[in-house]
Design an enzyme around this catalytic site. Structure first.
Site, short mmCIF file in Angstrom:
data_model
loop_
_atom_site.label_atom_id
_atom_site.label_comp_id
_atom_site.label_asym_id
_atom_site.label_seq_id
_atom_site.Cartn_x
_atom_site.Cartn_y
_atom_site.Cartn_z
N ARG A 1 107.91 3.46 45.13
CA ARG A 1 109.27 3.40 45.42
C ARG A 1 109.47 2.07 45.85
O ARG A 1 108.70 1.51 46.74
CB ARG A 1 109.71 4.55 46.37
CG ARG A 1 109.49 6.06 45.71
CD ARG A 1 110.81 6.08 44.91
NE ARG A 1 110.94 7.21 44.09
CZ ARG A 1 110.49 7.86 42.87
NH1 ARG A 1 109.60 6.84 42.06
NH2 ARG A 1 110.71 9.13 42.38
N HIS B 1 111.19 -0.96 36.09
CA HIS B 1 110.76 0.44 36.54
C HIS B 1 110.30 1.29 35.36
O HIS B 1 111.05 2.01 34.69
CB HIS B 1 111.91 1.22 37.15
CG HIS B 1 111.78 2.48 37.80
ND1 HIS B 1 112.49 3.00 38.99
CD2 HIS B 1 110.67 3.41 37.65
CE1 HIS B 1 111.81 4.10 39.28
NE2 HIS B 1 110.84 4.34 38.74
#
Length: 312
Positions: A227, A275
């Site tokens: 994250r 991502h």
């Protein structure tokens, strides 16, 4: 009663998920979509993909939540999330395989010094760098859950000297497993390449900071596939400037998409990935999610239950 699909999805995403969910929907079940008219009182089960905060609280008869993502930190940060409803994470072998592939590629990129060769190519410089074998490169993996454990095993499988850290003690063949505060200190101090696959919790937010970077071996590499909020961005930039960190591969960011003016884009010591390490593919995730729904309906134990107190 019905099963709801709800999340931070556009219309095309809803349509794609609907196609695959209907292909595996158990007999007698009804699927409804949050972007279409539906009866909120009829919803007992929600299949969720980062639902906007406040939305799940609108369903008074909700009894079970199945995440379509592996991570649930954004959902758990919703202050209106009903606290008594059981939640399951998605554990999908296809997603795990994708994460393993990205972890291997990222570590090998650093191990084989490809960023340095890219810089040499820009200067038309022919220079062969000393290259240790994988067994001479110490790789540390933060987080030994379904994803981190699989990545640690794969890295050890191609010869790296792998250590892994988890909150509670674990045992993984070929991996030196550490836990607790002393274990964290040992892992960081002996990681030539550090891979972060921790869940995001209040305890792990900002864990990749100046203190941690200062305890790494000089010139260590960093891979963050977990994250964005694990990383203190200013501290990484400082560690790269001093040479304490040689290069970072980053797949996740505090703000996504990464703003065009962000210094990470142009930094020679950072590889930016948008991502893409691993994502939930409806082709496989739909079946796994609905199998868990069937277990819930039958009163059987469901898999990958979330502990809100731990944050994962």
């Amino acid at each position: 009663m019905s099963i709801l699909l709800i999340g931070s999805l556009d219309d095309d995403d809803y349509a794609d998920w609907k196609t695959h969910l209907l292909a595996h929907l158990p007999a007698g079940e009804t699927l409804v979509l949050a972007n279409e008219p539906h009866d909120v009182d009829a919803v007992e089960i929600a299949l969720v993909a980062n639902p906007p905060h406040g939305t799940l609280a609108r369903y008074p008869n909700l009894r079970f939540v199945q995440s379509l993502w592996a991570g649930v930190d954004r959902m758990l940060s919703d202050p209106t999330l009903p606290t008594a409803i059981p939640i399951s994470r998605l554990v999908d072998p296809a997603l795990t395989q994708a994460m393993v592939e990205c972890a291997l590629a990222s570590v090998l990129l650093l191990h084989r010094q490809l960023p340095a060769y890219v810089r040499q190519q820009a200067r038309a410089e022919w220079k062969q760098l000393a290259q240790p074998l994988a067994g001479q490169r110490r790789v540390g993996v933060l987080g030994l859950g379904a994803l981190g454990g699989a990545c640690a095993t794969a890295l050890a499988g191609i010869g790296f000297a792998v250590s892994g850290w988890s909150r509670a003690p674990k045992a993984i063949d070929g991996v030196a497993c550490l836990s607790g505060g002393a274990g964290m200190e040992q892992l960081v101090a002996t990681s030539d390449i550090l891979v972060n696959l921790l869940p995001l919790t209040p305890d792990t937010m900002g864990i990749l900071d100046a203190r941690l970077f200062g305890r790494l071996p000089q010139g260590a590499g960093l891979v963050n596939l977990a994250r964005g909020r694990h990383l203190v961005e200013a501290d990484l930039l400082a560690a790269l400037s001093s040479g304490q960190v040689s290069h970072a591969v980053l797949d996740v960011f505090a703000q996504e998409p990464l703003p065009g003016e962000h210094p990470f884009w142009a930094h020679p010591g950072i590889t930016v990935l948008p991502h893409v390490a691993a994502y939930s593919a409806p082709e496989s995730a739909a079946r796994i999610a609905l199998e868990n729904v069937a277990r819930h309906r039958a009163g059987q134990p469901t898999t990958a239950m979330v502990d809100p107190a731990r944050g994962y």
